[in-house]
Every structure is written in C-alpha cells, then in structure tokens.
Design a protein around this motif. Structure first.
Motif, PDB file in Angstrom:
ATOM      1  N   THR A 112       0.832  -1.209   0.000  1.00 56.00           N
ATOM      2  CA  THR A 112       0.000   0.000   0.000  1.00 56.00           C
ATOM      3  C   THR A 112       0.862   1.252   0.000  1.00 56.00           C
ATOM      4  OG1 THR A 112      -1.807  -1.146   1.151  1.00 56.00           O
ATOM      5  CG2 THR A 112      -1.771   1.256   1.288  1.00 56.00           C
ATOM      6  N   ALA A 113       1.913   1.247   0.802  1.00 57.50           N
ATOM      7  CA  ALA A 113       2.798   2.410   0.877  1.00 57.50           C
ATOM      8  C   ALA A 113       3.468   2.684  -0.467  1.00 57.50           C
ATOM      9  CB  ALA A 113       3.846   2.194   1.964  1.00 57.50           C
ATOM     10  N   LEU A 114       3.887   1.622  -1.165  1.00 54.88           N
ATOM     11  CA  LEU A 114       4.514   1.796  -2.477  1.00 54.88           C
ATOM     12  C   LEU A 114       3.580   2.495  -3.453  1.00 54.88           C
ATOM     13  CD1 LEU A 114       6.494  -1.432  -3.515  1.00 54.88           C
ATOM     14  CD2 LEU A 114       7.380   0.873  -3.209  1.00 54.88           C
ATOM     15  N   LEU A 115       2.343   2.058  -3.479  1.00 55.84           N
ATOM     16  CA  LEU A 115       1.369   2.638  -4.404  1.00 55.84           C
ATOM     17  C   LEU A 115       1.024   4.072  -3.999  1.00 55.84           C
ATOM     18  CD1 LEU A 115      -0.964  -0.470  -4.831  1.00 55.84           C
ATOM     19  CD2 LEU A 115       0.756   0.357  -6.437  1.00 55.84           C
ATOM     20  N   THR A 116       0.898   4.295  -2.707  1.00 51.73           N
ATOM     21  CA  THR A 116       0.564   5.630  -2.212  1.00 51.73           C
ATOM     22  C   THR A 116       1.683   6.624  -2.502  1.00 51.73           C
ATOM     23  OG1 THR A 116      -0.795   4.657  -0.452  1.00 51.73           O
ATOM     24  CG2 THR A 116      -0.108   6.955  -0.171  1.00 51.73           C
ATOM     25  N   GLU A 117       2.919   6.180  -2.315  1.00 51.01           N
ATOM     26  CA  GLU A 117       4.066   7.055  -2.575  1.00 51.01           C
ATOM     27  C   GLU A 117       4.160   7.448  -4.043  1.00 51.01           C
ATOM     28  OE1 GLU A 117       7.261   4.727  -1.077  1.00 51.01           O
ATOM     29  OE2 GLU A 117       6.662   4.986   1.025  1.00 51.01           O
ATOM     30  N   ALA A 118       3.583   6.633  -4.937  1.00 43.45           N
ATOM     31  CA  ALA A 118       3.585   6.950  -6.366  1.00 43.45           C
ATOM     32  C   ALA A 118       2.426   7.872  -6.748  1.00 43.45           C
ATOM     33  CB  ALA A 118       3.506   5.655  -7.178  1.00 43.45           C
ATOM     34  N   GLY A 119       1.631   8.283  -5.753  1.00 41.80           N
ATOM     35  CA  GLY A 119       0.536   9.205  -6.016  1.00 41.80           C
ATOM     36  C   GLY A 119      -0.802   8.540  -6.237  1.00 41.80           C
ATOM     37  N   LEU A 120      -0.898   7.249  -5.966  1.00 44.62           N
ATOM     38  CA  LEU A 120      -2.148   6.515  -6.158  1.00 44.62           C
ATOM     39  C   LEU A 120      -2.938   6.421  -4.856  1.00 44.62           C
ATOM     40  CD1 LEU A 120      -0.671   3.612  -8.302  1.00 44.62           C
ATOM     41  CD2 LEU A 120      -2.114   5.469  -9.162  1.00 44.62           C
ATOM     42  N   GLU A 121      -4.224   6.163  -4.986  1.00 44.38           N
ATOM     43  CA  GLU A 121      -5.094   5.977  -3.827  1.00 44.38           C
ATOM     44  C   GLU A 121      -5.610   4.544  -3.819  1.00 44.38           C
ATOM     45  OE1 GLU A 121      -8.095   8.901  -4.468  1.00 44.38           O
ATOM     46  OE2 GLU A 121      -6.775  10.594  -4.005  1.00 44.38           O
ATOM     47  N   VAL A 122      -5.198   3.755  -2.839  1.00 42.40           N
ATOM     48  CA  VAL A 122      -5.602   2.348  -2.768  1.00 42.40           C
ATOM     49  C   VAL A 122      -7.078   2.269  -2.383  1.00 42.40           C
ATOM     50  CG1 VAL A 122      -5.255   0.141  -1.587  1.00 42.40           C
ATOM     51  CG2 VAL A 122      -3.280   1.558  -2.230  1.00 42.40           C
ATOM     52  N   GLU A 123      -7.862   1.582  -3.209  1.00 42.39           N
ATOM     53  CA  GLU A 123      -9.301   1.473  -3.000  1.00 42.39           C
ATOM     54  C   GLU A 123      -9.751   0.081  -2.565  1.00 42.39           C
ATOM     55  OE1 GLU A 123     -11.004   4.860  -6.059  1.00 42.39           O
ATOM     56  OE2 GLU A 123     -11.041   2.767  -6.719  1.00 42.39           O
ATOM     57  N   TRP A 124      -8.940  -0.936  -2.839  1.00 44.57           N
ATOM     58  CA  TRP A 124      -9.373  -2.307  -2.538  1.00 44.57           C
ATOM     59  C   TRP A 124      -8.151  -3.183  -2.313  1.00 44.57           C
ATOM     60  CZ3 TRP A 124      -8.554  -6.980  -5.184  1.00 44.57           C
ATOM     61  CH2 TRP A 124      -9.343  -8.066  -4.779  1.00 44.57           C
ATOM     62  N   VAL A 125      -8.244  -4.056  -1.326  1.00 42.47           N
ATOM     63  CA  VAL A 125      -7.200  -5.045  -1.048  1.00 42.47           C
ATOM     64  C   VAL A 125      -7.873  -6.396  -0.864  1.00 42.47           C
ATOM     65  CG1 VAL A 125      -5.339  -5.767   0.506  1.00 42.47           C
ATOM     66  CG2 VAL A 125      -5.734  -3.321   0.106  1.00 42.47           C
ATOM     67  N   GLY A 126      -7.383  -7.397  -1.575  1.00 40.79           N
ATOM     68  CA  GLY A 126      -7.905  -8.756  -1.437  1.00 40.79           C
ATOM     69  C   GLY A 126      -6.777  -9.720  -1.121  1.00 40.79           C
ATOM     70  N   ARG A 127      -7.116 -10.802  -0.463  1.00 39.06           N
ATOM     71  CA  ARG A 127      -6.100 -11.793  -0.097  1.00 39.06           C
ATOM     72  C   ARG A 127      -6.624 -13.201  -0.379  1.00 39.06           C
ATOM     73  NH1 ARG A 127      -5.890  -7.955   3.922  1.00 39.06           N
ATOM     74  NH2 ARG A 127      -3.847  -7.058   4.426  1.00 39.06           N
ATOM     75  N   ALA A 128      -5.697 -14.119  -0.589  1.00 42.19           N
ATOM     76  CA  ALA A 128      -6.020 -15.539  -0.725  1.00 42.19           C
ATOM     77  C   ALA A 128      -4.803 -16.322  -0.271  1.00 42.19           C
ATOM     78  CB  ALA A 128      -6.375 -15.891  -2.163  1.00 42.19           C
ATOM     79  N   ALA A 129      -5.042 -17.527   0.184  1.00 44.83           N
ATOM     80  CA  ALA A 129      -3.928 -18.355   0.642  1.00 44.83           C
ATOM     81  C   ALA A 129      -2.925 -18.582  -0.484  1.00 44.83           C
ATOM     82  CB  ALA A 129      -4.456 -19.697   1.145  1.00 44.83           C
ATOM     83  N   MET A 130      -1.653 -18.607  -0.123  1.00 49.24           N
ATOM     84  CA  MET A 130      -0.604 -18.942  -1.078  1.00 49.24           C
ATOM     85  C   MET A 130      -0.567 -20.465  -1.182  1.00 49.24           C
ATOM     86  SD  MET A 130       1.739 -18.632  -3.177  1.00 49.24           S
ATOM     87  CE  MET A 130       3.331 -19.221  -3.719  1.00 49.24           C
ATOM     88  N   ALA A 131      -1.380 -20.996  -2.094  1.00 50.51           N
ATOM     89  CA  ALA A 131      -1.574 -22.448  -2.196  1.00 50.51           C
ATOM     90  C   ALA A 131      -1.263 -22.939  -3.600  1.00 50.51           C
ATOM     91  CB  ALA A 131      -2.998 -22.807  -1.795  1.00 50.51           C
ATOM     92  N   LEU A 132      -0.244 -22.345  -4.210  1.00 47.50           N
ATOM     93  CA  LEU A 132       0.057 -22.592  -5.619  1.00 47.50           C
ATOM     94  C   LEU A 132       0.250 -24.071  -5.941  1.00 47.50           C
ATOM     95  CD1 LEU A 132       0.622 -20.910  -8.234  1.00 47.50           C
ATOM     96  CD2 LEU A 132       3.051 -21.109  -7.677  1.00 47.50           C
TER      97      LEU A 132
END
Length: 259
Positions: A182-202
């Motif tokens: 989130t910080a990386l995107l914000t520092e580039a001038g973007l506004e984070v609107e959504w975050v999703g997660r899923a198990a790392m089950a590759l």
C-alpha cells in the motif's frame, strides 16, 4: 505461445514459475484464479482501454478479453508472450514494463500480476511509476502479488522467508506486507481502494483442481512422472511454501490515479 522463456535452461536453473509452465501449469498467480477474478471484477473492464504488463502465457489476458474491453495492449519483453491468446483482439508490445513506450494517459486500467514481487525496490518503483504515467486520470492500477503477513511480521522472519524463497524458485523474490504494498502505491501518487487476499496455495491439490481442472492436473502429474529432475525441484519448492505457509499470502490491490 510456441516457446516458453528459459525453455533451453537445465531444470536445476530455470526459474520456478517457468518450470511450472513447462510442466503444463497455466495459472501461475500466488492467490490463484479466484483472486485474479476478484481483482478483475474490481476494475470494470468492459469498454475500457486496458494495458497488461508481462502477460506471459496469456491466462489473464483471456479473462480480460472475455470482458470485452475497448482495447487491449500486452507489454512483455518476450515477443511471443500471449500472442496466440490475443490474436487480432489486441496487440502485444515488446518492451520493458518500466519503459513501455506507450502514450501517457492512454489507459483506463493497467494490470500486472506476479511481476513486482520479482523486482528490487528500485525496479518496483520504476514499474509503478510507468503504470501511473500510462494511466488516465481516474484510471486504475491493479496488481496481484506475493505478500507477507502480518503487517508487523518480525523483520528477521521476513528476511529469512525471502531468502528461502529465492533459493527455492531461483528468483530474487521480494514479497511485501499489505502495508508495504500500500505504501509503495501511495508514494507513487495513487489511492488504494481495494485489497484482497487468498492463501498462497500454488502447489496444493485443491487449488490446482480449481485453477487447472482435472485434465490440467493430470497433465501436470504426467509430466512430473516423466521428469524426475523437475519433480525434485517442484517438491523442494512445495516444502518451502509449506514451511512458510503462515507468512506467505496471495495479495491483490486496486489503486486509482486521482482525477
């Protein structure tokens, strides 16, 4: 795609994701097909001008095109990437994700999956800055990457997991926590609107059945049976994923370029 990248490398040297692709795996995203689908649903692709960074074998490109965007451009260093999938419904540009050569402000949506994780901090910033440049004001940047959890993960454990992952998959992978992404995107001038997660089950059976289907799983299994070297590598990678299962996660974020 006629020839996969690194197809001429020995099994012990090929990067983990291209090894899996060589074995017939088509979904190579940390959070699986379900998280990719959720990500695409968040950015409203119908009628949009879409740029996909590093489309690879074109699995996500197929989903994007099914949503009937106004236009599709895939940017990949491999000139054959996604070409068979895209056909005449879009175009592939041979370029680096950090220097696409595309006009500024030309895309409603920029999508990148499982690519920023493999970059250094400087490389991550360069690609994100290029995505911001290409986006129209009000446009969205959507990413699906490998994450670390929780946000307050002990730095020593985070470093240990990164090093183990890099040794196993032969890529200097640098996953981040949700707060760091989130910080990386914000520092580039973007506004984070959504975050999703899923198990790392590759490499888990249930995830592979969901992502590849029964025939796909049988294809991969048959290729593993025929190639002991590849089987050894895959089992090694799976042990690493299992060891750090509590720390690794699939993560997706959608950020908007302010209008």
């Amino acid at each position: 795609m006629s020839t996969l990248p690194q197809a001429d490398r020995p099994i012990d040297d090929v990067q983990g994701h291209w090894l899996l692709a060589r074995l017939g795996k088509r979904v190579l995203r940390p959070g699986g097909l379900e998280l990719t689908t959720q990500l695409l649903d968040e950015v409203h692709l119908a009628g949009a001008e879409v740029v996909e960074l590093a489309p690879g074998i074109g699995r996500t490109a197929t989903l994007i095109l099914a949503a009937e965007p106004a236009g599709y451009v895939g940017v990949d260093a491999d000139p054959s990437a996604a070409a068979l999938v895209v056909g005449e419904r879009g175009r592939i540009v041979t370029a680096d994700a950090a220097d696409t050569g595309l006009p500024g402000g030309s895309a409603d949506v920029v999508i990148g999956e499982a690519m920023l994780t493999m970059q250094s901090p400087r490389g991550k910033k360069a690609i994100i800055d290029e995505a911001v440049r290409v986006l129209k004001p009000g446009g969205h940047y959507a990413i699906h990457e490998l994450g670390l959890q929780p946000d307050d993960l002990d730095p020593a454990i985070a470093d240990e997991s990164r090093k183990a992952l890099a040794r196993s998959i032969k890529v200097n992978a640098r996953p981040l926590t949700a707060a760091e992404w989130t910080a990386l995107l914000t520092e580039a001038g973007l506004e984070v609107e959504w975050v999703g997660r899923a198990a790392m089950a590759l490499l888990q059976m249930r995830r592979n059945l969901a992502d590849e289907g029964v025939h796909g799983v049988l294809r991969i299994a048959w290729n593993l049976v025929r190639n002991p070297g590849a089987r050894r590598r895959v089992l090694s990678v799976r042990r690493t994923f299992t060891r750090y299962a509590d720390q690794l996660t699939g993560i997706a974020l959608v950020a908007r370029k302010p209008a």
